[in-house]
Motif scaffolding. Structure first.
Motif, PDB file in Angstrom:
ATOM      1  N   ASP A  61       0.848  -1.200   0.000  1.00  0.00           N
ATOM      2  CA  ASP A  61       0.000   0.000   0.000  1.00  0.00           C
ATOM      3  C   ASP A  61       0.878   1.242   0.000  1.00  0.00           C
ATOM      4  N   LYS A  62       1.933   1.182   0.817  1.00  0.00           N
ATOM      5  CA  LYS A  62       2.862   2.317   0.873  1.00  0.00           C
ATOM      6  C   LYS A  62       3.468   2.523  -0.511  1.00  0.00           C
ATOM      7  N   HIS A  63       3.828   1.407  -1.143  1.00  0.00           N
ATOM      8  CA  HIS A  63       4.447   1.474  -2.467  1.00  0.00           C
ATOM      9  C   HIS A  63       3.470   2.058  -3.484  1.00  0.00           C
ATOM     10  N   THR A  64       2.216   1.572  -3.442  1.00  0.00           N
ATOM     11  CA  THR A  64       1.214   2.040  -4.411  1.00  0.00           C
ATOM     12  C   THR A  64       1.007   3.552  -4.285  1.00  0.00           C
ATOM     13  N   LEU A  65       0.905   4.014  -3.049  1.00  0.00           N
ATOM     14  CA  LEU A  65       0.677   5.436  -2.824  1.00  0.00           C
ATOM     15  C   LEU A  65       1.835   6.257  -3.411  1.00  0.00           C
ATOM     16  N   VAL A  66       3.052   5.835  -3.102  1.00  0.00           N
ATOM     17  CA  VAL A  66       4.226   6.571  -3.583  1.00  0.00           C
ATOM     18  C   VAL A  66       4.267   6.553  -5.113  1.00  0.00           C
ATOM     19  N   LYS A  67       3.965   5.384  -5.673  1.00  0.00           N
ATOM     20  CA  LYS A  67       4.035   5.254  -7.127  1.00  0.00           C
ATOM     21  C   LYS A  67       3.028   6.184  -7.804  1.00  0.00           C
ATOM     22  N   HIS A  68       1.809   6.223  -7.264  1.00  0.00           N
ATOM     23  CA  HIS A  68       0.804   7.102  -7.856  1.00  0.00           C
ATOM     24  C   HIS A  68       1.203   8.569  -7.727  1.00  0.00           C
ATOM     25  N   LEU A  69       1.704   8.917  -6.554  1.00  0.00           N
ATOM     26  CA  LEU A  69       2.100  10.314  -6.351  1.00  0.00           C
ATOM     27  C   LEU A  69       3.195  10.704  -7.346  1.00  0.00           C
ATOM     28  N   ARG A  70       4.097   9.776  -7.600  1.00  0.00           N
ATOM     29  CA  ARG A  70       5.221  10.090  -8.493  1.00  0.00           C
ATOM     30  C   ARG A  70       4.796  10.112  -9.955  1.00  0.00           C
ATOM     31  N   PHE A  78       0.615  11.955 -10.361  1.00  0.00           N
ATOM     32  CA  PHE A  78       0.551  13.360  -9.929  1.00  0.00           C
ATOM     33  C   PHE A  78       1.848  14.116 -10.163  1.00  0.00           C
ATOM     34  N   GLU A  79       2.832  13.395 -10.646  1.00  0.00           N
ATOM     35  CA  GLU A  79       4.137  13.976 -10.967  1.00  0.00           C
ATOM     36  C   GLU A  79       4.734  14.772  -9.815  1.00  0.00           C
ATOM     37  N   ASP A  80       4.506  14.276  -8.607  1.00  0.00           N
ATOM     38  CA  ASP A  80       5.110  14.927  -7.441  1.00  0.00           C
ATOM     39  C   ASP A  80       6.513  14.377  -7.225  1.00  0.00           C
ATOM     40  N   VAL A  81       7.312  15.160  -6.529  1.00  0.00           N
ATOM     41  CA  VAL A  81       8.600  14.637  -6.076  1.00  0.00           C
ATOM     42  C   VAL A  81       8.351  14.096  -4.675  1.00  0.00           C
ATOM     43  N   VAL A  82       8.624  12.807  -4.490  1.00  0.00           N
ATOM     44  CA  VAL A  82       8.231  12.170  -3.238  1.00  0.00           C
ATOM     45  C   VAL A  82       9.448  11.716  -2.430  1.00  0.00           C
ATOM     46  N   ALA A  83       9.452  12.099  -1.170  1.00  0.00           N
ATOM     47  CA  ALA A  83      10.460  11.589  -0.239  1.00  0.00           C
ATOM     48  C   ALA A  83       9.742  10.673   0.743  1.00  0.00           C
ATOM     49  N   VAL A  84      10.341   9.548   1.048  1.00  0.00           N
ATOM     50  CA  VAL A  84       9.727   8.604   1.978  1.00  0.00           C
ATOM     51  C   VAL A  84      10.703   8.330   3.107  1.00  0.00           C
ATOM     52  N   THR A  85      10.179   8.320   4.341  1.00  0.00           N
ATOM     53  CA  THR A  85      11.051   7.912   5.438  1.00  0.00           C
ATOM     54  C   THR A  85      10.535   6.579   5.948  1.00  0.00           C
ATOM     55  N   GLY A  86      11.442   5.748   6.378  1.00  0.00           N
ATOM     56  CA  GLY A  86      11.002   4.452   6.876  1.00  0.00           C
ATOM     57  C   GLY A  86      12.063   3.797   7.722  1.00  0.00           C
ATOM     58  N   GLU A  96      10.959   3.027  -4.258  1.00  0.00           N
ATOM     59  CA  GLU A  96      10.149   3.684  -5.299  1.00  0.00           C
ATOM     60  C   GLU A  96      10.280   5.213  -5.233  1.00  0.00           C
ATOM     61  N   ALA A  97      10.513   5.731  -4.020  1.00  0.00           N
ATOM     62  CA  ALA A  97      10.509   7.181  -3.834  1.00  0.00           C
ATOM     63  C   ALA A  97      11.663   7.855  -4.573  1.00  0.00           C
ATOM     64  N   ASP A  98      11.504   9.159  -4.824  1.00  0.00           N
ATOM     65  CA  ASP A  98      12.609   9.915  -5.417  1.00  0.00           C
ATOM     66  C   ASP A  98      13.758   9.983  -4.426  1.00  0.00           C
ATOM     67  N   ILE A  99      13.383  10.220  -3.166  1.00  0.00           N
ATOM     68  CA  ILE A  99      14.397  10.266  -2.113  1.00  0.00           C
ATOM     69  C   ILE A  99      13.922   9.352  -0.997  1.00  0.00           C
ATOM     70  N   GLY A 100      14.640   8.269  -0.790  1.00  0.00           N
ATOM     71  CA  GLY A 100      14.304   7.363   0.306  1.00  0.00           C
ATOM     72  C   GLY A 100      15.183   7.708   1.494  1.00  0.00           C
ATOM     73  N   LEU A 101      14.534   7.952   2.633  1.00  0.00           N
ATOM     74  CA  LEU A 101      15.305   8.308   3.830  1.00  0.00           C
ATOM     75  C   LEU A 101      15.095   7.226   4.879  1.00  0.00           C
ATOM     76  N   ALA A 102      16.158   6.523   5.237  1.00  0.00           N
ATOM     77  CA  ALA A 102      16.015   5.448   6.220  1.00  0.00           C
ATOM     78  C   ALA A 102      16.565   5.894   7.560  1.00  0.00           C
ATOM     79  N   MET A 103      15.997   5.312   8.607  1.00  0.00           N
ATOM     80  CA  MET A 103      16.455   5.619   9.957  1.00  0.00           C
ATOM     81  C   MET A 103      17.711   4.806  10.265  1.00  0.00           C
ATOM     82  N   ALA A 104      18.693   5.438  10.871  1.00  0.00           N
ATOM     83  CA  ALA A 104      19.945   4.725  11.138  1.00  0.00           C
ATOM     84  C   ALA A 104      19.854   3.859  12.381  1.00  0.00           C
ATOM     85  N   ILE A 105      19.171   4.350  13.414  1.00  0.00           N
ATOM     86  CA  ILE A 105      19.166   3.610  14.680  1.00  0.00           C
ATOM     87  C   ILE A 105      18.092   2.521  14.667  1.00  0.00           C
TER      88      ILE A 105
END
Ligand SMILES: Nc1ncnc2c1ncn2[C@@H]1O[C@H](COP(=O)(O)OP(=O)(O)OP(=O)(O)O)[C@@H](O)[C@H]1O
Ligand SMILES: [Ca+2]
Length: 671
Positions: free
Chosen positions: A388-397, A400-408, A419-428
């Motif tokens: 679901d997270k993937h589908t949402l990001v894919k549609h937005l990108r 809707f041609e948005d630039v999408v950053a995802v944190t996880g 899938e996101a333009d910028i994937g931001l992962a947590m280090a800890i």
């Protein structure tokens, strides 16, 4: 083979940590590694491999890699019988001590970490609701409850877990695991439970690790008397739906009827609206006729209780969300949590305002047209599955041609991070899988850092724009002046050496001066550029064309009327005039460099003295210009200038600044 492995790995002591296991895993499996791995490991990996290549042949490495993979497959295959799988001798010799937990964490991509960000729990057991602080030992709660209920609860907490309670070097108790697991284990300890004792009392014969799609996990325990018991825990409403019995206030197992179901559902809702993460614990007697080959039962459980974990919102998140909003960044929350928990937290952070909150299963059912309509309005998505997270990001990108950053943080976020333009992962808190799918790793796990990332990103973009604006202006003027003059008069006013110097001012020095501007808070008040935004915006064109026109007019004026204006009638007046033109041209660039510090604001001096590089570059440029004109005239084809001529040419350059300021007042479209 064995002697070789001992030689190469004998010195490596097997360390019982998943990080070490992962390291080995990578080292050995590099032949089958994901080629898409991003920058994080590339830097030192290649070096390490080079050194290794000298020591080992590819064939040997491949053999060990295959063996380790086989062991992994064997493990995955026999996941339900984790205690019974065997490790090949070669793999052991390679110093790869695979223990079930370790491999489990690699296979699933979860990494056991010391984490504690929760703030105690609230529990509903045997019809009683109590709050248990994280530090306070709350054995009074357990004395309130029937003994049999406490026993089964502790059994569930300590056996059906992905975490662990260990004693560290200083003999202090340390809880390892994800925040959810550590909160539960801590709750178990505060009720007076003993982890080791509980683990020794029965044998875990089957494990179904936590699965983000099913939102539950389970184990089957074998007791010394030969009987089996299943325990499961997970998303409260899902586990409650799998229950048909409950432990009542006397500690007896009674069938669930409408009233008790409603009571439990209300409790879940109350916990959730207090922004607590709710979990339901349940168990089931499965007698002694059970075969460990068969899957863990799905329904028919007895509800032990509901637990609500307090996971307070970090300080500064609300402010960061507000900054994002003012910067034109839409913040959406996509979580696996209960919808009420998600809504409560989203409201607290300012994410949920007028938009809609939707649950994953409902989102999955929507048609393409419905998705087009609702996606822009979605502010919260709860109980979401990884896809679901993937589908949402894919549609937005795409749609809707948005630039999408995802944190996880979790493995379940990996598809969306990728899938996101910028994937931001947590280090800890982040798992290795999440980190390897991401582009950026946030070292402090803090949402506020994302704002800093965005600010620096914008700053780099704008600095490049400023530089390009400055460079294009110089280029356009130099080109037109020399070209038109060559066509009309047969010679160019700016000589090759002079152009070389101008080139240096605009390339190396210009880049140094303009690209080192630090970010400021105003950057987060502008709208984002977007995927389709033009790099050279209307504002830039306005500045470039306006400034070029001014500079061109100045030089043209000097070329045609210069001799009259500066009363040049000596024999070398041509050389002096050319020097004047060159000097005015360079000073036009010097002042234009200052004007280029801001593309839209009239005040270009703000913070100029704090940018030491800018000041140094400007000073050097002026000093060198003086040296070129006054002392190295033979090389640069220049003639020393009188004070009046110096003043005149610097003044002509300076005039560019009010012109640039006036240009900024001309309104142009956004891009
Ligand atoms: N260790 C666990 N055992 C059982 N259930 C769990 C466990 N961890 C989480 N859950 C349940 O699954 C839900 C979270 O699902 P999931 O991990 O897919 O979401 P998420 O978006 O990754 O959440 P977060 O990143 O906030 O932890 C929780 O609300 C909880 O009910
Ligand atoms: Ca997660």
């Amino acid at each position: 083979m064995e002697s070789y492995l001992n030689e190469n790995f004998g010195d490596v002591k097997p360390k019982n940590s998943s990080e070490e296991a992962l390291r080995r895993w990578r080292k050995l499996c590099w032949l089958v590694k994901n080629p898409k791995r991003r920058f994080r490991f590339t830097a030192n990996l290649s070096k390490r491999f080079e050194a290794e290549a000298i020591r080992r042949s590819n064939q040997e490495k491949f053999r060990v890699a295959v063996l380790v993979s086989q062991a992994a497959l064997q493990f995955i295959h026999g996941l339900n019988l984790s205690s019974e799988y065997t490790v090949p001798e070669e793999v052991k010799a390679a110093g790869f001590e695979i223990c079930a937990d370790e491999l489990g964490s690699i296979v699933e991509g979860r990494d056991v970490k010391k984490l504690k960000i929760h703030d105690g729990v609230e529990a509903c057991l045997c019809g009683k609701i109590k709050e248990v602080g994280s530090s306070k030992i709350s054995s009074d709660f357990s004395s309130d409850l029937p003994e049999s209920a406490v026993r089964i609860l502790l059994q569930s907490i300590f056996n059906n877990t992905g975490g662990e309670v260990v004693r560290n070097k200083d003999d202090k108790i340390e809880i390892l695991g994800t925040p959810t697991e550590t909160a539960l284990l801590e709750f178990g300890l505060s009720l007076g439970g003993d982890f080791q004792e509980e683990r020794l009392a029965s044998k875990v014969v089957q494990v179904e690790p936590f699965n983000s799609l099913k939102k539950r996990m389970g184990v089957v325990l074998l007791f010394p008397d030969g009987s089996f018991r299943a325990h499961c825990k997970g998303a409260s409403e899902i586990i409650l739906a799998a229950c048909d019995k409950v432990i009542d206030s006397k500690g007896e197992v009674v069938p669930l009827h409408e009233e008790s179901i409603n009571y439990l559902k209300n409790t879940i809702e109350n916990f959730a609206s207090e922004a607590l993460r709710t979990l339901c614990l349940a168990y089931m007697e499965i007698g002694s006729e059970y075969s460990v080959e068969s899957p863990i039962p799905i329904t028919g459980y007895t509800c032990i209780g509901i637990v609500g974990i307090k996971d307070p919102v970090r300080p500064g998140v609300r402010e960061s969300v507000a900054i994002c909003k003012s910067a034109g960044i839409t913040v959406r929350m996509v979580t696996g949590d209960n919808i009420n928990t998600a809504k409560a937290i989203a409201r607290e952070c300012g994410i949920l305002t007028e938009g809609i909150a939707i649950e994953g299963p409902e989102f999955r059912e929507k048609t393409e047209e419905e998705l087009l309509d609702i996606i822009p309005k979605i502010q919260v998505m709860a109980r979401s599955a990884p896809m679901d997270k993937h589908t949402l990001v894919k549609h937005l990108r795409t749609t809707f041609e948005d630039v999408v950053a995802v944190t996880g943080d979790g493995t379940n976020d990996a598809p969306a991070l990728h899938e996101a333009d910028i994937g931001l992962a947590m280090a800890i808190a982040g798992t290795e899988v999440a980190k390897e799918s991401a582009d950026v790793i946030i070292l402090d796990d803090n949402f506020s850092t994302i704002v800093t990332v965005a600010k620096w990103g914008r700053s780099v973009y704008i600095n490049i724009q400023k530089f390009v604006q400055f460079q294009l202006t110089v280029n356009i003027v130099a080109l037109i002046v020399n070209f038109s003059s060559a066509c009309l008069t047969g010679n160019a006013p700016l000589t090759a050496v002079q152009l070389l110097w101008v080139n240096m001012i605009m390339d190396t020095l210009g880049a140094l001066a303009l690209a080192t501007e630090p970010p400021n808070d105003d950057l987060m008040k502008r709208p984002p550029v977007g995927r389709k935004g033009n790099f050279i915006s209307n504002v830039m064109w306005r500045n470039i064309l306006g400034q070029s026109l001014y500079q061109f007019v100045i030089i043209w004026f000097l070329q045609t009327r210069g001799k009259v204006a500066f009363h040049l009638d000596e024999p070398d007046s041509d050389l002096v005039l050319n020097t004047l033109i060159f000097n005015s041209f360079v000073f036009c660039q010097v002042f234009n460099e200052i004007s280029s510090r801001e593309m839209e604001k009239v005040n270009v001096f703000e913070g100029i003295l704090k940018n030491y590089v800018f000041v140094a570059v400007l000073t050097c440029t002026i000093l060198f210009q003086i040296i070129i004109i006054e002392y190295v005239g033979t090389y640069a084809n220049t003639h020393p200038l009188s004070l009046k001529q110096w003043f005149g040419s610097v003044f002509l350059g300076f005039l560019g600044m009010p012109i640039a300021a006036a240009l900024k007042l001309i309104p142009v479209g956004s891009s």
